[in-house]
Scaffold this active site. Structure first.
Site, mmCIF file in Angstrom:
data_model
loop_
_atom_site.group_PDB
_atom_site.id
_atom_site.type_symbol
_atom_site.label_atom_id
_atom_site.label_comp_id
_atom_site.label_asym_id
_atom_site.label_seq_id
_atom_site.Cartn_x
_atom_site.Cartn_y
_atom_site.Cartn_z
ATOM 1 N N TYR A 140 -8.572 14.955 -6.254
ATOM 2 C CA TYR A 140 -7.765 14.267 -7.281
ATOM 3 C C TYR A 140 -6.890 15.277 -8.037
ATOM 4 O O TYR A 140 -5.695 15.046 -8.255
ATOM 5 C CB TYR A 140 -8.746 13.567 -8.213
ATOM 6 C CG TYR A 140 -8.146 12.648 -9.247
ATOM 7 C CD1 TYR A 140 -7.806 11.328 -8.935
ATOM 8 C CD2 TYR A 140 -7.975 13.075 -10.570
ATOM 9 C CE1 TYR A 140 -7.292 10.475 -9.910
ATOM 10 C CE2 TYR A 140 -7.473 12.230 -11.536
ATOM 11 C CZ TYR A 140 -7.137 10.934 -11.213
ATOM 12 O OH TYR A 140 -6.631 10.085 -12.174
ATOM 13 N N ALA A 141 -7.484 16.409 -8.413
ATOM 14 C CA ALA A 141 -6.728 17.432 -9.158
ATOM 15 C C ALA A 141 -5.599 17.990 -8.296
ATOM 16 O O ALA A 141 -4.481 18.202 -8.785
ATOM 17 C CB ALA A 141 -7.656 18.549 -9.610
ATOM 18 N N ALA A 142 -5.889 18.215 -7.008
ATOM 19 C CA ALA A 142 -4.845 18.749 -6.116
ATOM 20 C C ALA A 142 -3.698 17.745 -5.991
ATOM 21 O O ALA A 142 -2.520 18.121 -6.043
ATOM 22 C CB ALA A 142 -5.445 19.048 -4.745
ATOM 23 N N ASN A 186 2.317 4.654 -10.356
ATOM 24 C CA ASN A 186 1.044 4.603 -11.078
ATOM 25 C C ASN A 186 -0.168 4.448 -10.148
ATOM 26 O O ASN A 186 -1.278 4.831 -10.512
ATOM 27 C CB ASN A 186 1.099 3.433 -12.071
ATOM 28 C CG ASN A 186 -0.259 3.056 -12.596
ATOM 29 O OD1 ASN A 186 -0.805 3.717 -13.484
ATOM 30 N ND2 ASN A 186 -0.870 2.005 -12.026
ATOM 31 N N ASN A 222 0.874 -1.167 0.000
ATOM 32 C CA ASN A 222 0.000 0.000 0.000
ATOM 33 C C ASN A 222 0.915 1.222 0.000
ATOM 34 O O ASN A 222 1.572 1.504 1.002
ATOM 35 C CB ASN A 222 -0.873 -0.031 1.259
ATOM 36 C CG ASN A 222 -1.661 1.255 1.437
ATOM 37 O OD1 ASN A 222 -1.658 2.128 0.566
ATOM 38 N ND2 ASN A 222 -2.337 1.377 2.561
ATOM 39 N N VAL A 223 0.942 1.942 -1.118
ATOM 40 C CA VAL A 223 1.898 3.051 -1.224
ATOM 41 C C VAL A 223 1.606 4.181 -0.243
ATOM 42 O O VAL A 223 2.474 5.013 0.028
ATOM 43 C CB VAL A 223 1.981 3.625 -2.668
ATOM 44 C CG1 VAL A 223 2.574 2.612 -3.636
ATOM 45 C CG2 VAL A 223 0.637 4.141 -3.143
ATOM 46 N N ILE A 268 -8.530 7.091 -20.394
ATOM 47 C CA ILE A 268 -8.052 5.761 -20.790
ATOM 48 C C ILE A 268 -9.061 4.708 -20.337
ATOM 49 O O ILE A 268 -9.604 4.800 -19.217
ATOM 50 C CB ILE A 268 -6.672 5.462 -20.142
ATOM 51 C CG1 ILE A 268 -5.702 6.656 -20.294
ATOM 52 C CG2 ILE A 268 -6.073 4.180 -20.729
ATOM 53 C CD1 ILE A 268 -5.279 7.014 -21.707
ATOM 54 N N LYS A 279 -2.863 15.375 -8.146
ATOM 55 C CA LYS A 279 -2.158 15.215 -9.423
ATOM 56 C C LYS A 279 -1.333 16.461 -9.770
ATOM 57 O O LYS A 279 -0.300 16.355 -10.443
ATOM 58 C CB LYS A 279 -3.149 14.883 -10.535
ATOM 59 C CG LYS A 279 -3.841 13.500 -10.380
ATOM 60 C CD LYS A 279 -2.858 12.352 -10.354
ATOM 61 C CE LYS A 279 -3.541 10.988 -10.452
ATOM 62 N NZ LYS A 279 -2.568 9.878 -10.397
ATOM 63 N N SER A 294 -2.312 13.377 -14.226
ATOM 64 C CA SER A 294 -3.580 13.255 -14.954
ATOM 65 C C SER A 294 -3.886 14.581 -15.627
ATOM 66 O O SER A 294 -3.488 15.639 -15.119
ATOM 67 C CB SER A 294 -4.712 12.933 -13.971
ATOM 68 O OG SER A 294 -5.970 13.128 -14.592
HETATM 69 P P1 NAD Z 1 -7.454 1.387 -11.820
HETATM 70 O O1 NAD Z 1 -8.385 1.718 -10.697
HETATM 71 O O2 NAD Z 1 -7.951 0.529 -12.909
HETATM 72 O O3 NAD Z 1 -6.114 0.728 -11.223
HETATM 73 C C1 NAD Z 1 -5.469 1.293 -10.121
HETATM 74 C C2 NAD Z 1 -4.629 0.236 -9.441
HETATM 75 O O4 NAD Z 1 -4.007 0.857 -8.299
HETATM 76 C C3 NAD Z 1 -5.450 -0.944 -8.901
HETATM 77 O O5 NAD Z 1 -4.823 -2.162 -9.230
HETATM 78 C C4 NAD Z 1 -5.466 -0.711 -7.396
HETATM 79 O O6 NAD Z 1 -5.548 -1.919 -6.630
HETATM 80 C C5 NAD Z 1 -4.138 -0.008 -7.189
HETATM 81 N N1 NAD Z 1 -4.118 0.765 -5.948
HETATM 82 C C6 NAD Z 1 -5.096 1.537 -5.434
HETATM 83 N N2 NAD Z 1 -4.711 2.052 -4.256
HETATM 84 C C7 NAD Z 1 -3.453 1.597 -4.027
HETATM 85 C C8 NAD Z 1 -2.525 1.782 -2.972
HETATM 86 N N3 NAD Z 1 -2.834 2.516 -1.888
HETATM 87 N N4 NAD Z 1 -1.323 1.182 -3.047
HETATM 88 C C9 NAD Z 1 -1.009 0.413 -4.126
HETATM 89 N N5 NAD Z 1 -1.856 0.175 -5.141
HETATM 90 C C10 NAD Z 1 -3.062 0.785 -5.087
HETATM 91 O O7 NAD Z 1 -6.944 2.800 -12.363
HETATM 92 P P2 NAD Z 1 -6.233 3.175 -13.752
HETATM 93 O O8 NAD Z 1 -7.236 3.795 -14.617
HETATM 94 O O9 NAD Z 1 -5.425 2.054 -14.234
HETATM 95 O O10 NAD Z 1 -5.290 4.368 -13.245
HETATM 96 C C11 NAD Z 1 -3.904 4.203 -13.000
HETATM 97 C C12 NAD Z 1 -3.297 5.564 -12.734
HETATM 98 O O11 NAD Z 1 -3.528 6.416 -13.846
HETATM 99 C C13 NAD Z 1 -3.873 6.285 -11.527
HETATM 100 O O12 NAD Z 1 -2.861 7.021 -10.875
HETATM 101 C C14 NAD Z 1 -4.878 7.226 -12.142
HETATM 102 O O13 NAD Z 1 -5.134 8.340 -11.317
HETATM 103 C C15 NAD Z 1 -4.158 7.606 -13.409
HETATM 104 N N6 NAD Z 1 -5.004 8.107 -14.485
HETATM 105 C C16 NAD Z 1 -5.918 7.304 -15.091
HETATM 106 C C17 NAD Z 1 -6.695 7.817 -16.122
HETATM 107 C C18 NAD Z 1 -7.703 6.990 -16.851
HETATM 108 O O14 NAD Z 1 -8.367 7.542 -17.743
HETATM 109 N N7 NAD Z 1 -7.869 5.726 -16.557
HETATM 110 C C19 NAD Z 1 -6.533 9.142 -16.515
HETATM 111 C C20 NAD Z 1 -5.592 9.927 -15.890
HETATM 112 C C21 NAD Z 1 -4.823 9.393 -14.878
#
Ligand code: NAD
Length: 246
Positions: free
Chosen positions: A154-156, A90, A63-64, A187, A158, A142
């Site tokens: 979330y914006a703060a 990520n 857990n980061v 995405i 990121k 993001s």
């Molecule tokens: P997702 O929810 O599909 O996957 C996120 C992963 O992070 C999951 O496997 C989850 O178990 C893990 N996770 C959550 N909390 C955690 C913690 N405390 N410690 C370790 N792992 C943890 O999300 P995603 O869409 O794959 O997003 C990945 C990253 O990209 C995130 O940082 C998200 O904010 C960013 N992002 C995503 C999008 C998008 O459109 N999907 C857009 C911009 C930014």
């Protein structure tokens, strides 16, 4: 042709979505990947998929948001493999609400994972990478860092990721360590699949390329940033969003 043979990489939040796509990409280019997540089973599934495709990887429960767990992720990787070349921050969550309805918990949880989590891995990793005089760090920010309705937390977080990225880039440049951020647009992952259909369609309508991104779109950019081809690129914030932010 990009090769990451001999490199050791950590990807946080790699049980699914973007993190899984990034881990698979780095492994396909020859890196040994530590697939880290709070979801141990999911991380193990990613490792199985990587191995089925001939790659090398291991799962690591972390857990980061927990300082000790993040530190152990970095230190145990270095104890086991002798070096840490690539760190991809990520892991992320969202707890969307309009500001006037946002609870303290919604604010704190998102800051804890999306911002503190990045510091918690980067701080010990920077010590190791300085000693090695080599490192590649990519943080996932993001497009929302510019402000997005319902996402003050979330914006703060990121935007904070952009701040730590640019600061670390300046501090670490002389030690041959690059630090960059990627801002994915919209995405197709479980995170975005959670939005109502109307919102999905509205988001797609804002993307000049007319489609949601795929995890590979982000992973391809990261593969470049951690490769020797990008050794003179640091402190950049790169949109991967089909033109969503221009
Ligand atoms: P997702 O929810 O599909 O996957 C996120 C992963 O992070 C999951 O496997 C989850 O178990 C893990 N996770 C959550 N909390 C955690 C913690 N405390 N410690 C370790 N792992 C943890 O999300 P995603 O869409 O794959 O997003 C990945 C990253 O990209 C995130 O940082 C998200 O904010 C960013 N992002 C995503 C999008 C998008 O459109 N999907 C857009 C911009 C930014």
């Amino acid at each position: 042709m990009i090769t990451l043979n001999g490199k050791v990489a950590i990807v946080t939040g790699a049980a699914r979505g973007l993190g899984k796509g990034i881990a698979e990409k780095l492994a396909s280019l020859g890196a040994y990947v530590v697939v880290s997540d709070v979801n141990k089973e999911g991380a193990q599934d990613t490792v199985t998929d990587i191995k089925q495709n001939g790659g090398r990887a291991e799962a690591f429960l972390c857990n980061v948001a927990n300082v000790d767990e993040a530190r152990e992720l970095i230190h145990s990787t270095v104890r086991k493999h002798g070096h840490l070349d690539i760190l991809i921050n990520n892991a992320g969550i969202n707890r969307d609400a309009m500001l006037h309805k946002m609870t303290q918990d919604q604010w704190s949880e998102v800051i804890a994972v999306n911002l503190n989590g990045v510091f918690n891995t980067m701080q010990p990793a920077s010590v190791i990478m300085r000693e090695q005089e080599y490192g590649r760090i990519v943080n996932i920010s993001s497009a929302s860092w510019l402000g997005n309705i319902g996402q003050a937390n979330y914006a703060a977080a990121k935007a904070g990721v952009v701040g730590i990225t640019k600061t670390a880039a300046r501090e670490l440049a002389k030690k041959n360590i690059t630090v960059n951020a990627i801002c994915p647009g919209f995405i197709d992952t479980d995170m975005t699949r959670g939005v109502p259909e109307k919102v999905w369609e509205m988001m797609i309508s804002k993307i000049p390329m007319g489609r949601a991104g795929k995890p590979e779109d982000v992973a391809n950019c990261i593969a470049f940033l951690v490769s020797d081809h990008a050794s003179y690129i640091t402190g950049e914030v790169i949109n991967v969003g089909g033109g969503m932010v221009l």
